[in-house]
Design a protein around this motif. Structure first.
Motif, PDB file in Angstrom:
ATOM      1  N   ASN A  49       1.149  -1.066  -0.288  1.00  8.18           N
ATOM      2  CA  ASN A  49      -0.153  -0.005   0.102  1.00  8.18           C
ATOM      3  C   ASN A  49       0.668   0.957  -0.421  1.00  8.18           C
ATOM      4  N   PHE A  50       1.839   1.576   0.537  1.00  8.40           N
ATOM      5  CA  PHE A  50       2.682   2.384   0.805  1.00  8.40           C
ATOM      6  C   PHE A  50       3.270   3.328  -0.432  1.00  8.40           C
ATOM      7  N   VAL A  51       3.619   1.740  -1.488  1.00  7.09           N
ATOM      8  CA  VAL A  51       3.975   2.089  -2.737  1.00  7.09           C
ATOM      9  C   VAL A  51       3.416   3.231  -3.556  1.00  7.09           C
ATOM     10  N   VAL A  52       1.822   3.076  -3.725  1.00  9.31           N
ATOM     11  CA  VAL A  52       1.460   4.441  -3.885  1.00  9.31           C
ATOM     12  C   VAL A  52       1.583   5.066  -3.921  1.00  9.31           C
ATOM     13  N   ASP A  53       2.240   6.619  -2.883  1.00  2.01           N
ATOM     14  CA  ASP A  53       2.804   7.465  -2.946  1.00  2.01           C
ATOM     15  C   ASP A  53       4.464   7.153  -3.283  1.00  2.01           C
ATOM     16  N   PRO A  54       4.581   8.662  -4.511  1.00  8.60           N
ATOM     17  CA  PRO A  54       5.968   7.816  -5.123  1.00  8.60           C
ATOM     18  C   PRO A  54       7.113   8.507  -3.318  1.00  8.60           C
ATOM     19  N   ILE A  55       7.044   9.581  -2.867  1.00  4.43           N
ATOM     20  CA  ILE A  55       7.794  10.050  -2.378  1.00  4.43           C
ATOM     21  C   ILE A  55       8.331   8.925  -1.388  1.00  4.43           C
ATOM     22  N   TYR A  56       7.061   7.700  -0.526  1.00  4.50           N
ATOM     23  CA  TYR A  56       7.628   7.231   0.047  1.00  4.50           C
ATOM     24  C   TYR A  56       9.151   6.477   0.084  1.00  4.50           C
ATOM     25  N   GLY A  57       8.661   5.740  -1.287  1.00  3.14           N
ATOM     26  CA  GLY A  57      10.270   5.091  -2.009  1.00  3.14           C
ATOM     27  C   GLY A  57      10.934   6.275  -2.715  1.00  3.14           C
ATOM     28  N   ALA A  58      10.949   7.473  -2.882  1.00  2.55           N
ATOM     29  CA  ALA A  58      12.328   8.473  -3.120  1.00  2.55           C
ATOM     30  C   ALA A  58      12.536   8.451  -1.388  1.00  2.55           C
ATOM     31  N   ILE A  59      12.249   8.858  -0.999  1.00  2.00           N
ATOM     32  CA  ILE A  59      13.130   8.764   0.684  1.00  2.00           C
ATOM     33  C   ILE A  59      13.657   7.199   1.419  1.00  2.00           C
ATOM     34  N   VAL A  60      13.075   6.415   0.845  1.00  3.13           N
ATOM     35  CA  VAL A  60      14.053   5.139   1.323  1.00  3.13           C
ATOM     36  C   VAL A  60      14.694   4.824   0.773  1.00  3.13           C
ATOM     37  N   ALA A  61      14.727   5.038  -0.628  1.00  3.79           N
ATOM     38  CA  ALA A  61      16.108   5.141  -1.243  1.00  3.79           C
ATOM     39  C   ALA A  61      16.719   6.470  -1.324  1.00  3.79           C
ATOM     40  N   ALA A  62      16.691   7.600  -0.910  1.00  2.30           N
ATOM     41  CA  ALA A  62      17.391   8.157  -0.671  1.00  2.30           C
ATOM     42  C   ALA A  62      18.315   8.039   1.081  1.00  2.30           C
ATOM     43  N   LEU A  63      17.679   7.482   1.616  1.00  4.41           N
ATOM     44  CA  LEU A  63      18.174   6.982   2.669  1.00  4.41           C
ATOM     45  C   LEU A  63      19.679   5.550   2.956  1.00  4.41           C
ATOM     46  N   LEU A  64      19.431   4.951   1.451  1.00  9.39           N
ATOM     47  CA  LEU A  64      19.824   3.648   1.261  1.00  9.39           C
ATOM     48  C   LEU A  64      20.492   3.765   0.453  1.00  9.39           C
ATOM     49  N   PRO A  65      21.639   4.898   0.373  1.00  9.25           N
ATOM     50  CA  PRO A  65      22.516   4.499  -1.455  1.00  9.25           C
ATOM     51  C   PRO A  65      23.132   3.993  -1.520  1.00  9.25           C
ATOM     52  N   ASP A  66      23.385   3.448  -0.451  1.00 11.09           N
ATOM     53  CA  ASP A  66      23.993   1.811  -1.009  1.00 11.09           C
ATOM     54  C   ASP A  66      23.824   0.741  -1.767  1.00 11.09           C
ATOM     55  N   ARG A  67      22.707   0.733  -1.465  1.00 11.97           N
ATOM     56  CA  ARG A  67      21.462  -0.414  -1.694  1.00 11.97           C
ATOM     57  C   ARG A  67      20.917  -0.055  -3.515  1.00 11.97           C
ATOM     58  N   ARG A  68      20.500  -1.288  -3.955  1.00 14.27           N
ATOM     59  CA  ARG A  68      19.819  -0.840  -5.062  1.00 14.27           C
ATOM     60  C   ARG A  68      18.334  -0.740  -4.263  1.00 14.27           C
ATOM     61  N   VAL A  69      17.762  -0.399  -4.885  1.00 19.72           N
ATOM     62  CA  VAL A  69      15.900   0.029  -4.472  1.00 19.72           C
ATOM     63  C   VAL A  69      15.565   0.317  -5.782  1.00 19.72           C
ATOM     64  N   LEU A  70      14.097  -1.087  -5.204  1.00 24.52           N
ATOM     65  CA  LEU A  70      13.291  -1.107  -6.635  1.00 24.52           C
ATOM     66  C   LEU A  70      11.714  -1.152  -6.056  1.00 24.52           C
ATOM     67  N   VAL A  71      10.664  -0.344  -6.778  1.00 26.28           N
ATOM     68  CA  VAL A  71       9.230   0.119  -6.105  1.00 26.28           C
ATOM     69  C   VAL A  71       8.180  -1.184  -6.760  1.00 26.28           C
ATOM     70  N   SER A  72       7.746  -1.857  -6.521  1.00 22.83           N
ATOM     71  CA  SER A  72       6.734  -2.792  -7.849  1.00 22.83           C
ATOM     72  C   SER A  72       5.824  -1.328  -8.406  1.00 22.83           C
ATOM     73  N   ARG A  73       5.891  -1.957  -9.116  1.00 28.71           N
ATOM     74  CA  ARG A  73       4.623  -1.202 -10.573  1.00 28.71           C
ATOM     75  C   ARG A  73       2.878  -1.514  -9.742  1.00 28.71           C
ATOM     76  N   SER A  74       3.153  -1.675  -8.760  1.00 27.51           N
ATOM     77  CA  SER A  74       1.691  -2.572  -8.350  1.00 27.51           C
ATOM     78  C   SER A  74       1.654  -2.669  -7.105  1.00 27.51           C
ATOM     79  N   THR A  75       0.483  -2.627  -6.151  1.00 25.96           N
ATOM     80  CA  THR A  75       0.185  -3.002  -5.098  1.00 25.96           C
ATOM     81  C   THR A  75      -0.708  -4.735  -5.196  1.00 25.96           C
ATOM     82  N   THR A  76      -0.411  -5.159  -5.597  1.00 24.16           N
ATOM     83  CA  THR A  76      -1.184  -6.837  -5.957  1.00 24.16           C
ATOM     84  C   THR A  76       0.373  -7.729  -5.491  1.00 24.16           C
ATOM     85  N   GLY A  77       1.929  -7.464  -5.042  1.00 20.55           N
ATOM     86  CA  GLY A  77       2.227  -8.367  -4.919  1.00 20.55           C
ATOM     87  C   GLY A  77       2.243  -9.774  -4.370  1.00 20.55           C
ATOM     88  N   THR A  78       1.048  -9.308  -2.661  1.00 18.76           N
ATOM     89  CA  THR A  78       0.970 -10.704  -2.778  1.00 18.76           C
ATOM     90  C   THR A  78      -0.106 -11.777  -3.420  1.00 18.76           C
TER      91      THR A  78
END
Length: 459
Positions: free
Chosen positions: A383-412
């Motif tokens: 659910n959180f990935v609906v807002d793009p700023i959520y993923g952007a913040i996580v990625a900014a705080l994890l500069p040593d990782r490759r951060v990917l955001v699912s293109r859907s909210t139906t992962g389960t």
């Protein structure tokens, strides 16, 4: 193309989706997951939910050629069953437990290696639910045939076959010692082995849909009923089926659940928020969990989104913080339960509350990820990935990782549907995730450090 009906049971809502066996969700129906106050305790209305499931399967069956049904669910639900169905109502896991049961449970449950998660509040563990029912309804408990995690209960109702499954038992049930791949010692000490059906793989076909149900619903008598899976483990499987490795998946909803395929954890040492789950293959899976969705709702205070970069910059520049924990459980930070608060110049500004909630959720997410063995790739889902700023913040705080955001909210639902083709899949499924768009924001790192420092003063 084979169509799979995915019955996805969350704490707040229940969904039934039609999906292809490569994970593409075609249609979804939903209903609230209502809870009744009792008697004998607060519980889910299984009869009402089953009626909805049958009606919804019939509706989907008119529009899709359904060849298989699979259930996925959160890890804190289970049902004591007799030969036909529920012997006692399904306990709401937020239901308080009687004091005598709680004391008995804490004395009997054993160390962290046996439990594979913290001892949480309420009725969060299947083993504690079983103990309550055994102590208060001993005759019913003694006559029962099995205790089933939620996915396997519905598989039983649809197929008539009793089964246990590793991801469901490894999700804070306290019935399964995930690190060692065996039942917890509590199962034998309480004589509960008779209530634990044979272990089956999540992707296994337990049997066809019961003939009377197939006729009533209008589905083929050959419709397969799969064993079923824990919801976050289904999400993990989605990316395993894409041949992703050295990764952590973060599922977001009522709970933030982080699971990784990396090892290096001492599963004999208990740490806040940690768990030892299992993937569909039975491998011990280091995990983190905290009730992020509830925390988000409290901070957002019914203010709707989306979050804005402008509000984010104002929050960070002003030194306004959401500090844990607003719920009744400590979560990641010992001693903080019910002590959550908003602090700083913009704490009372409604115009920034939603963005503050997104920022707070991202900080909780990063705290979970940082406390797991380091993985090269992080995938954000739910659910959180609906807002793009959520993923952007996580990625900014994890500069040593490759951060990917699912293109859907139906992962389960996607991962659960993929189980139907597990034994026939010839090549990896496509990886459906992308890197977030990150704006340059170096102030976030120092803000995160101040957030942690403030939390330390509360613990």
């Amino acid at each position: 193309m084979s169509i799979v009906a995915v019955f996805d049971i969350g704490k707040t809502n229940v969904k039934l989706s039609a999906a292809s066996d490569d994970g593409h969700v075609l249609e979804t129906l939903s209903t609230p997951n209502t809870v009744k106050d009792g008697p004998p305790y607060r519980h889910h209305d299984l009869a009402e939910l089953e009626a909805w499931l049958i009606d919804s399967l019939a509706a989907l069956g008119k529009r899709h050629d359904i060849g298989a049904i699979v259930t996925c669910a959160h890890g804190s639900g289970g049902v004591l069953v007799d030969g036909q169905g529920a012997a006692l109502p399904m306990i709401d896991y937020e239901q308080p437990i009687p004091a005598d049961v709680d004391a008995c449970y804490k004395a009997a449950v054993g160390p962290y290696r046996e439990r594979a998660s913290a001892i949480m509040l309420g009725a969060a563990h299947l083993a504690r639910q079983m103990l309550w029912q055994e102590m208060y309804w001993p005759e019913t408990f003694a006559a029962a045939h099995a205790y089933l995690a939620t996915p396997q209960y519905w598989a039983f109702r649809l197929s008539g076959v009793l089964a246990s499954e590793v991801t469901s038992l490894a999700a804070q049930s306290h019935l399964w010692a995930s690190a060692d791949g065996r039942p917890a010692a509590l199962v034998a000490s309480r004589g509960w082995q008779r209530l634990m059906p044979p272990m089956r793989h999540a992707w296994e076909t337990l049997g066809p849909l019961k003939p009377e149900l197939a006729e009533r619903i209008g589905l083929k008598t050959t419709t397969r009923v799969l064993c079923g899976v824990h919801d976050s483990s289904a999400n993990l499987y989605r990316y395993q089926a894409a041949d992703l490795a050295d990764f952590t998946v973060v599922s977001t909803g009522t709970w933030i659940v982080a699971l990784t395929d990396r090892n290096g954890i001492d599963f004999s040492v208990e740490r806040p928020g940690h768990s030892c789950n299992a993937d569909v293959f039975g491998n011990p899976t280091p995990g983190m969990l905290t009730m992020g969705g509830r925390e988000f709702s409290t901070v957002a205070a019914r203010i709707s989104g989306p979050a804005s970069l402008g509000a984010l910059r104002m929050i960070v520049a002003s030194g306004t913080f959401a500090l844990p924990t607003f719920g009744s459980d400590d979560g990641l930070f010992p001693g903080t339960a019910r002590r959550g608060r908003l602090e700083g110049p913009l704490a009372e500004e409604e115009g920034v509350r939603f963005t503050l909630a997104v920022l707070y959720s991202a900080l909780l997410t990063v705290a979970c990820i940082r406390d797991l063995p380091p993985a090269g790739t992080v995938v954000l889902d739910g659910n959180f990935v609906v807002d793009p700023i959520y993923g952007a913040i996580v990625a900014a705080l994890l500069p040593d990782r490759r951060v990917l955001v699912s293109r859907s909210t139906t992962g389960t639902a996607t991962g659960a549907a993929m189980l139907a083709a597990h034994e026939s899949r010839a090549s990896p499924v496509a990886l459906v995730a992308e890197a977030p768009d990150i704006s340059d924001f170096p102030e976030l790192s120092s803000y995160q450090q101040r957030w942690h420092a403030l939390i330390k003063t509360m613990e």
